[in-house]
Design an enzyme around this catalytic site. Structure first.
Site, PDB file in Angstrom:
ATOM      1  N   LYS A 133       0.832  -1.213   0.000  1.00 30.53           N
ATOM      2  CA  LYS A 133       0.000   0.000   0.000  1.00 30.53           C
ATOM      3  C   LYS A 133       0.865   1.261   0.000  1.00 30.53           C
ATOM      4  CE  LYS A 133      -2.919   3.148   0.473  1.00 30.53           C
ATOM      5  NZ  LYS A 133      -4.209   3.363   0.988  1.00 30.53           N
TER       6      LYS A 133
ATOM      7  N   CYS B 296      -3.350  10.821   1.757  1.00 33.60           N
ATOM      8  CA  CYS B 296      -2.721   9.561   1.359  1.00 33.60           C
ATOM      9  C   CYS B 296      -1.368   9.793   0.714  1.00 33.60           C
ATOM     10  CB  CYS B 296      -3.649   8.822   0.402  1.00 33.60           C
ATOM     11  SG  CYS B 296      -5.297   8.667   1.079  1.00 33.60           S
TER      12      CYS B 296
HETATM   13  N1  SAJ Z   1      -2.006  15.186  -8.234  1.00 32.85           N
HETATM   14  C1  SAJ Z   1      -1.160  15.966  -8.999  1.00 32.85           C
HETATM   15  N2  SAJ Z   1      -0.849  15.532 -10.258  1.00 32.85           N
HETATM   16  C2  SAJ Z   1      -1.347  14.377 -10.766  1.00 32.85           C
HETATM   17  C3  SAJ Z   1      -2.204  13.581  -9.983  1.00 32.85           C
HETATM   18  C4  SAJ Z   1      -2.519  14.017  -8.705  1.00 32.85           C
HETATM   19  O1  SAJ Z   1      -0.681  17.018  -8.583  1.00 32.85           O
HETATM   20  O2  SAJ Z   1      -1.030  14.074 -11.925  1.00 32.85           O
HETATM   21  C5  SAJ Z   1      -2.330  15.625  -6.865  1.00 32.85           C
HETATM   22  C6  SAJ Z   1      -3.823  15.859  -6.632  1.00 32.85           C
HETATM   23  O3  SAJ Z   1      -4.228  17.130  -7.080  1.00 32.85           O
HETATM   24  C7  SAJ Z   1      -3.928  15.703  -5.137  1.00 32.85           C
HETATM   25  C8  SAJ Z   1      -2.876  14.617  -4.842  1.00 32.85           C
HETATM   26  O4  SAJ Z   1      -2.027  14.573  -5.971  1.00 32.85           O
HETATM   27  O5  SAJ Z   1      -3.542  16.889  -4.465  1.00 32.85           O
HETATM   28  C9  SAJ Z   1      -3.428  13.235  -4.574  1.00 32.85           C
HETATM   29  O6  SAJ Z   1      -4.548  12.963  -5.421  1.00 32.85           O
HETATM   30  P1  SAJ Z   1      -4.741  11.540  -6.134  1.00 32.85           P
HETATM   31  O7  SAJ Z   1      -5.966  11.614  -6.969  1.00 32.85           O
HETATM   32  O8  SAJ Z   1      -3.507  11.151  -6.826  1.00 32.85           O
HETATM   33  O9  SAJ Z   1      -4.876  10.501  -4.941  1.00 32.85           O
HETATM   34  P2  SAJ Z   1      -5.792  10.407  -3.617  1.00 32.85           P
HETATM   35  O10 SAJ Z   1      -4.957  10.908  -2.474  1.00 32.85           O
HETATM   36  O11 SAJ Z   1      -7.136  11.006  -3.787  1.00 32.85           O
HETATM   37  O12 SAJ Z   1      -5.968   8.798  -3.513  1.00 32.85           O
HETATM   38  C10 SAJ Z   1      -4.805   7.994  -3.497  1.00 32.85           C
HETATM   39  C11 SAJ Z   1      -4.977   6.846  -4.499  1.00 32.85           C
HETATM   40  N3  SAJ Z   1      -3.709   6.159  -4.688  1.00 32.85           N
HETATM   41  C12 SAJ Z   1      -3.172   5.961  -5.908  1.00 32.85           C
HETATM   42  O13 SAJ Z   1      -3.696   6.383  -6.914  1.00 32.85           O
HETATM   43  C13 SAJ Z   1      -1.886   5.207  -5.951  1.00 32.85           C
HETATM   44  C14 SAJ Z   1      -6.047   5.884  -3.997  1.00 32.85           C
HETATM   45  O14 SAJ Z   1      -6.151   4.750  -4.861  1.00 32.85           O
HETATM   46  C15 SAJ Z   1      -5.715   5.414  -2.572  1.00 32.85           C
HETATM   47  O15 SAJ Z   1      -6.721   4.532  -2.066  1.00 32.85           O
HETATM   48  C16 SAJ Z   1      -5.698   6.651  -1.692  1.00 32.85           C
HETATM   49  O16 SAJ Z   1      -4.628   7.485  -2.169  1.00 32.85           O
HETATM   50  C17 SAJ Z   1      -5.454   6.204  -0.253  1.00 32.85           C
HETATM   51  O17 SAJ Z   1      -6.436   6.173   0.518  1.00 32.85           O
HETATM   52  O18 SAJ Z   1      -4.333   5.818   0.073  1.00 32.85           O
END
Ligand code: SAJ
Length: 431
Positions: free
Chosen positions: A231, A285
């Site tokens: 994870k 996360c």
């Molecule tokens: N972000 C960027 N650039 C990107 C993608 C995301 O700057 O290209 C930023 C987003 O704006 C945000 C942050 O990253 O601030 C995180 O957003 P996210 O959509 O990547 O992830 P979370 O935190 O909403 O959910 C993640 C997911 N993990 C992965 O995709 C590996 C989800 O599947 C997990 O279950 C969750 O973390 C968790 O609970 O751990």
């Protein structure tokens, strides 16, 4: 097909009747949807939470946070009597622990705080009975499932646990990390692949039997330590990739190259898939979990730590750009568009947009018009700085500098002409 190593295993001897009553500990972003989905499959679910407001809200059939389709589901299962929330721990056939595992700051870095898992374990221990299954879903540093087992063993010498009795233990313990994406939780709880880390094979099979009641995705069995690191690895992978994109944004700004075009072009290569730069990384996360690896492996996790530091440096970088632009204006009026940690959610946890707005307000970089269509009220610390929520159109009309912080759908659909006579800083590259 479920696999443990290379051996096919059968889970069918664990039937729904093994788990007619499930206790979900922690009714937050993961616990509540999980409880509701199990309840919707006809199981009796008791949700335990330390917050009376959460318990009260769930018992009235109302989730205490926004998530698509969760309202209707929670209302249905509460009305049918399948989900009930309480402040007191109760006995059950299985326990699912979904409590927070936050970070505490530690100098310039951060360390995991697993005290909520410890508290949950201490609360569960007195009601444990032979035949019970305990699952830790909270994202946890490697070794936390073993710590859980040792709390149980210390407080219940009358029962046997996997570290002492292996396959013959009376209580089964597993780590099955949640992997759902906020905004799409109900779909992902059911359809995502699951990693099921048992302290023994019997523990893994027992947990598989429980998840198979609701999960349609592939289930892979492994040991608890591997599940813990799996994870953390998933979220660290995403963090490192976003840090790569953010580092490119620093390089491109210096070289006067459009980073969004650069990434689009590089991604045409069949084996390149760069993520998007932004104002920083938020949520509970991706911005948190990589530190759990750094905490156990400070000498080895050099890239993972570096990525965290790059992503964490982005809000201050954005503020410096805004300050430089604002300095060219006689009376800067800045529309700050979006506060949530990512698009189309109402979640402000660890949000870089909040950090940026707070810093701009503290440094008094002009008049700030904050727009966030997904919340009804600003957090108290921003209100204390004299900030208020503003209407989108009104803020756009009044501002001479527009700072886009979150790529909400509603911000995409604007008439670009409105931006013509304004400075624009688009941290998400949507315009
Ligand atoms: N972000 C960027 N650039 C990107 C993608 C995301 O700057 O290209 C930023 C987003 O704006 C945000 C942050 O990253 O601030 C995180 O957003 P996210 O959509 O990547 O992830 P979370 O935190 O909403 O959910 C993640 C997911 N993990 C992965 O995709 C590996 C989800 O599947 C997990 O279950 C969750 O973390 C968790 O609970 O751990």
């Amino acid at each position: 097909m479920e696999t443990a190593g290379h051996q096919a295993v059968s889970w069918r001897h664990f039937s729904v009747s093994n788990y007619s009553r499930i206790v979900v500990v922690g009714l937050g972003y993961i616990g509540l949807p999980t409880a509701a989905v199990f309840a919707d499959h006809g199981l009796e679910i008791v949700g335990v939470d330390v917050n009376p407001r959460v318990v009260d809200s769930v018992n009235r059939g109302r989730p205490h946070f926004g998530e698509p389709n969760l309202d209707a589901l929670v209302r249905r299962v509460v009305e049918s009597g399948k989900l009930r929330a309480t402040l007191e721990m109760e006995p059950g056939d299985a326990f699912i622990i979904a409590v927070p595992t936050p970070l505490v700051s530690h100098g310039a870095e951060a360390r995991p705080d697993i005290s909520y898992v410890e508290e949950a374990a201490k609360a569960i221990a007195p009601v444990l009975a032979p035949g019970n299954l305990v699952i830790l879903e909270s994202t946890s540093p490697v070794g936390t499932t073993e710590m859980l087992a040792s709390i149980f063993a210390d407080s219940r010498p009358d029962l046997t646990f996997p570290p002492q009795r292996g396959e013959r233990a009376q209580v089964q313990i597993a780590h099955c990390p949640e992997r759902v994406l906020p905004g799409n939780i109900l779909d992902e709880v059911v359809n995502n692949a699951r990693v099921i880390g048992g302290m023994t094979r019997k523990c893994a099979h027992a947990a598989l039997g429980l998840y198979r009641i609701v999960v349609r995705g592939e289930c892979r069995l492994t040991n608890a330590r591997t599940a813990e690191l799996t994870k953390l690895t998933e979220n660290a992978f995403r963090d490192v990739n976003i840090a790569f994109a953010n580092e490119l944004s620093f390089i491109c700004d210096r070289l006067k190259i459009n980073v969004w075009e650069l990434i689009r072009l590089a991604n045409l290569h069949p084996r390149v898939n760069i993520l998007q730069p932004g104002p920083g990384v938020g949520g509970h996360c991706i911005a948190v979990d990589p530190w759990f690896i750094v905490a156990t492996n400070p000498d080895e996790a050099r890239l993972i730590r570096g990525a965290r530091l790059i992503n964490d440096s982005k809000p201050a970088y954005v503020c410096a750009r805004v300050a430089a632009r604002a300095a060219a204006l006689k009376r800067p009026v800045i529309a700050c568009l979006g506060l949530t940690y990512k698009k189309d959610v109402d979640d402000l946890r660890e949000s870089p947009a909040v950090t940026i707005v707070r810093q701009l307000a503290e440094e008094q970089i002009g008049e700030l018009l904050v727009v966030e269509p997904n919340i009804a009220e600003l957090p108290a610390d921003l209100r204390d700085l004299g900030l208020q929520l503003h209407d989108f159109d009104d803020a756009l009309e009044r501002a001479n500098l527009v700072l886009l912080l979150v790529d909400h759908m509603s911000f995409l659909q604007i008439d670009r002409e409105v931006l013509n006579d304004k400075f624009v800083i688009d941290t998400r590259g949507i315009w």
